[in-house]
Design an enzyme around this catalytic site. Structure first.
Site, mmCIF file in Angstrom:
data_model
loop_
_atom_site.group_PDB
_atom_site.id
_atom_site.type_symbol
_atom_site.label_atom_id
_atom_site.label_comp_id
_atom_site.label_asym_id
_atom_site.label_seq_id
_atom_site.Cartn_x
_atom_site.Cartn_y
_atom_site.Cartn_z
ATOM 1 N N GLU A 38 32.401 36.372 27.847
ATOM 2 C CA GLU A 38 31.976 37.802 27.373
ATOM 3 C C GLU A 38 32.631 38.011 26.184
ATOM 4 O O GLU A 38 34.010 37.537 26.019
ATOM 5 C CB GLU A 38 32.942 38.600 28.410
ATOM 6 C CG GLU A 38 32.892 40.223 28.067
ATOM 7 C CD GLU A 38 33.613 41.086 29.086
ATOM 8 O OE1 GLU A 38 34.004 40.704 30.180
ATOM 9 O OE2 GLU A 38 33.394 42.327 28.696
ATOM 10 N N ARG A 264 40.797 27.461 37.732
ATOM 11 C CA ARG A 264 41.043 27.699 36.127
ATOM 12 C C ARG A 264 42.394 26.973 35.654
ATOM 13 O O ARG A 264 43.166 26.455 36.459
ATOM 14 C CB ARG A 264 41.073 29.152 36.118
ATOM 15 C CG ARG A 264 42.385 29.905 36.586
ATOM 16 C CD ARG A 264 42.353 31.296 36.670
ATOM 17 N NE ARG A 264 42.313 32.038 35.348
ATOM 18 C CZ ARG A 264 41.420 32.687 34.867
ATOM 19 N NH1 ARG A 264 40.082 33.012 35.288
ATOM 20 N NH2 ARG A 264 41.486 33.093 33.293
ATOM 21 N N LYS A 274 42.704 37.211 28.460
ATOM 22 C CA LYS A 274 42.399 37.757 27.403
ATOM 23 C C LYS A 274 43.017 39.014 27.009
ATOM 24 O O LYS A 274 43.367 39.480 26.109
ATOM 25 C CB LYS A 274 40.846 37.771 27.416
ATOM 26 C CG LYS A 274 40.098 36.532 26.723
ATOM 27 C CD LYS A 274 38.689 37.114 26.490
ATOM 28 C CE LYS A 274 37.767 36.322 27.721
ATOM 29 N NZ LYS A 274 36.608 36.863 27.359
HETATM 30 P P1 ATP Z 1 37.739 37.961 31.428
HETATM 31 O O1 ATP Z 1 36.506 38.149 32.513
HETATM 32 O O2 ATP Z 1 38.824 38.966 31.960
HETATM 33 O O3 ATP Z 1 37.381 38.841 30.132
HETATM 34 P P2 ATP Z 1 37.838 35.462 31.245
HETATM 35 O O4 ATP Z 1 38.692 34.336 30.640
HETATM 36 O O5 ATP Z 1 37.305 35.253 32.582
HETATM 37 O O6 ATP Z 1 38.469 36.894 31.154
HETATM 38 P P3 ATP Z 1 35.159 35.001 30.171
HETATM 39 O O7 ATP Z 1 34.647 35.356 28.737
HETATM 40 O O8 ATP Z 1 34.659 35.940 31.263
HETATM 41 O O9 ATP Z 1 36.463 35.231 29.781
HETATM 42 O O10 ATP Z 1 35.191 33.586 30.326
HETATM 43 C C1 ATP Z 1 33.987 32.630 30.122
HETATM 44 C C2 ATP Z 1 34.156 31.505 31.277
HETATM 45 O O11 ATP Z 1 35.071 30.632 30.920
HETATM 46 C C3 ATP Z 1 33.694 31.796 32.525
HETATM 47 O O12 ATP Z 1 33.033 31.142 33.314
HETATM 48 C C4 ATP Z 1 35.268 31.745 33.134
HETATM 49 O O13 ATP Z 1 35.524 31.329 34.532
HETATM 50 C C5 ATP Z 1 35.907 30.534 32.311
HETATM 51 N N1 ATP Z 1 37.392 30.573 32.283
HETATM 52 C C6 ATP Z 1 38.154 31.689 31.625
HETATM 53 N N2 ATP Z 1 39.360 31.150 31.513
HETATM 54 C C7 ATP Z 1 39.662 30.009 32.095
HETATM 55 C C8 ATP Z 1 40.808 29.105 32.632
HETATM 56 N N3 ATP Z 1 42.017 29.511 32.348
HETATM 57 N N4 ATP Z 1 40.290 27.974 32.993
HETATM 58 C C9 ATP Z 1 39.135 27.746 33.094
HETATM 59 N N5 ATP Z 1 37.861 28.323 32.806
HETATM 60 C C10 ATP Z 1 38.022 29.578 32.463
#
Ligand code: ATP
Ligand code: MG
Length: 559
Positions: A38, A264, A274
């Protein structure tokens, strides 16, 4: 949470096993994955795990990986983030070719499918407020309550939904919900919201839409449209999988992707949220998204961390199905390993102390040969000037040495790297009694670093010729958080007040000053350093990527 073990066999995991099986059974001919950020912030090292997994699988199994922006919430998303995410994925070493997509590419189709759900009696417009919806959703132990609007006629639902789209209603006035089961044991199945009204300008669709799809509704359908075979996401989406499958089952989608979840990445001394990272930037706790203390890819890059070290780290931690916390020492180990292999050796004096070699003639100078990499002769040598006035590291001198201090002290002899043995014969102090200069002698017979009479010294120190040393600012970083497990809900309290130390009056050798490159270097005995973008024609600034000490290597029996 338990500390994660080091992966026994790097590169093999349950997801790759599933993919291998799907290929062997001919369920799929070609593997298609996606990385779906995102654009509401910069990528961090947790994302690197997901990127390496999705792009890595595509490479290994000769498929491809799409980069898809999940741009369904225009109030939080910005072009700056879209641009930084692309730059960071490339920097990590991955390539989406021409497979760059946006969930917003599919807004029209998602809308049509939503009307289809209404026509099939599987979705309805709910006039309840967000608060009412939340209150009637039930709990883990209690079922939810049906909305009073749940049984609207098909015509009324279609009419209201079209008027939502046309922008007739205020933000939050109505939502479109799937009609599934308010008594479901899975809260995600209790009539989840598919569309909300949001009068907001979208970076790509402008003012074209007044309603935006929810993550759950957009995500799986985007996967299906792109022909994603394995939709890999983090564990918190496990409970969303029944909903993911429900949409795929009910909608006329062109393919049937499957969702798989992995743990994760969590790291000690680090927050990978984030929301928190955005707050750190907004509240000025750090200098920006690329502050070298940030766990963002932009921060790690500015810090001097090579992308290969991040790829190796992600490979070593492996992919598991149980949440755990990885020791940040593991990342540091991978950074040191990569930099030790690649970084050129240089000399810099971080806290200079002047040395005058009394028996070295004034105005004379000579060039000594210094190796650029001790394990890699192909990296060559360079010349360093030796003359009467030098700088050494302030910490390398003690006027009254403690028992185990073998470096320079009055009467004691040490080796200057690539040069001579020197001995301290006098100490010059200022009015307040601080040591400001050392008077030393050198032994001309020890050129190159050994004495013909076989006498030994216990220390070898780095140094610089005063006339050719360039002044520089050096920034030394420590963990951004003082605690191994910072509290994300009150992170400001756990910040490390000593995470940045600025050494404004360091000195670096000519080869450092002249190399106008972002290649990392080892400053001998000090660690690994990289030029900071704050460098200007008359200003040198370096970041310490990491020190040389490696306690983690001992722990895992390496190094
Ligand atoms: P949010 O959804 O709260 O904005 P997010 O960290 O999930 O935060 P995204 O941009 O949706 O942000 O993440 C993109 C991809 O990265 C998703 O598939 C998510 O599952 C993966 N991702 C995010 N944080 C981690 C992490 N700490 N370890 C592994 N994969 C992650
Ligand atoms: Mg997310």
């Amino acid at each position: 949470m338990a500390l994660a073990p080091v992966a026994a066999e790097a590169g093999r995991d349950f997801i790759r096993d599933i993919i291998q099986a799907d290929l062997s059974s001919h369920k799929h001919k070609q593997i298609v994955t996606r990385f779906p950020p995102e654009p509401n912030g910069y990528l961090h090292i947790g994302h690197a795990k997901s990127i390496a997994l999705n792009f890595g699988i595509a490479q290994e199994f000769h498929g491809h990986c799409n980069l898809r922006f999940d741009d369904t919430n225009p109030t939080k998303e910005e072009q700056e983030y879209i641009d930084s995410i692309q730059a960071d994925v490339r920097w990590l070493g991955y390539d989406w070719g021409n497979k760059l997509f946006y969930a917003s590419d599919y807004f029209e189709r998602l809308y049509e499918w939503a009307e289809g759900l209404i026509r099939a009696g599987l979705a309805y417009v709910d006039d309840q407020t967000q608060e009412e919806i939340r209150l009637t959703r039930g709990t883990l132990t209690e079922p939810g309550k049906n909305s009073p609007y749940r049984d609207r006629s098909l015509e009324e639902n279609l009419d209201l939904f079209r008027r939502m789209k046309a922008g007739e209603f205020a933000n939050g006035a109505r939502v479109l919900r799937a009609k599934i089961d308010m008594a479901s044991g899975n809260i995600n199945m209790r009539d989840p919201v598919l569309y909300r009204i949001l009068h907001a300008h979208h970076p790509r669709t402008g003012d074209g839409w007044s309603i935006y799809p929810s993550y759950d509704y957009a995500h799986g359908q985007s996967d299906a449209i792109e022909g994603i075979t394995h939709s890999i996401c983090t564990l918190e989406f496990e409970d969303h999988r029944p909903l993911y499958d429900w949409f795929i089952d009910k909608l006329p989608v062109p393919s049937k992707p499957r969702q798989y979840e992995f743990a994760r990445l969590n790291l000690t001394y680090t927050v990978l949220s984030k929301r928190v990272l955005t707050q750190l930037v907004r509240d000025g706790h750090v200098a920006g998204w690329d502050d070298p203390r940030m766990p963002t890819l932009a921060g790690l890059r500015r810090r001097g961390v090579p992308p290969a070290a991040i790829r190796e780290f992600v490979k070593r931690i492996g992919v598991a199905k149980a949440n755990s916390v990885v020791d940040v020492g593991m990342l540091e180990f991978c950074i040191r390993e990569e930099l030790n292999r690649t970084a050129l050796r240089r000399m810099a004096v971080l806290r200079p102390l002047k040395v005058v070699i009394e028996n070295y003639p004034e105005g004379q100078s000579e060039e000594l040969e210094a190796v650029n990499h001790p394990d890699d002769p192909s990296k060559g040598t360079r010349r360093v000037a030796f003359s009467r006035e030098l700088f050494i590291e302030r910490d390398d001198f003690m006027e009254k040495p403690s028992k185990k201090f073998f470096r320079l002290s009055p009467g004691n002899e040490v080796r200057l790297r690539y040069a001579y043995f020197i001995k301290c014969v006098d100490v010059v102090k200022n009015a307040v009694g601080e040591v400001v200069e050392l008077r030393c002698t050198y032994d001309p017979a020890t050129k190159g670093g050994s004495a013909p009479d076989g006498r030994k010294v216990k220390a070898t120190m780095h140094w610089l010729p005063a006339s050719q040393a360039k002044q520089a600012e050096v920034r030394i970083y420590d963990q951004l958080f003082a605690k191994p497990n910072p509290d994300a809900s009150n992170f400001a309290a756990d910040l490390n007040a000593q995470s940045l130390e600025i050494l404004a009056d360091a000195r670096v050798e000519l080869a450092i000053a002249q190399a106008n490159s972002s290649e990392p270097m080892q400053f001998e005995r000090q660690g690994y350093f990289v030029r900071d973008p704050d460098c200007a024609p008359d200003r040198l600034v370096f970041n310490r990527t990491i020190g040389l000490r490696d306690s983690f290597a001992k722990e895992i029996g390496k190094g």
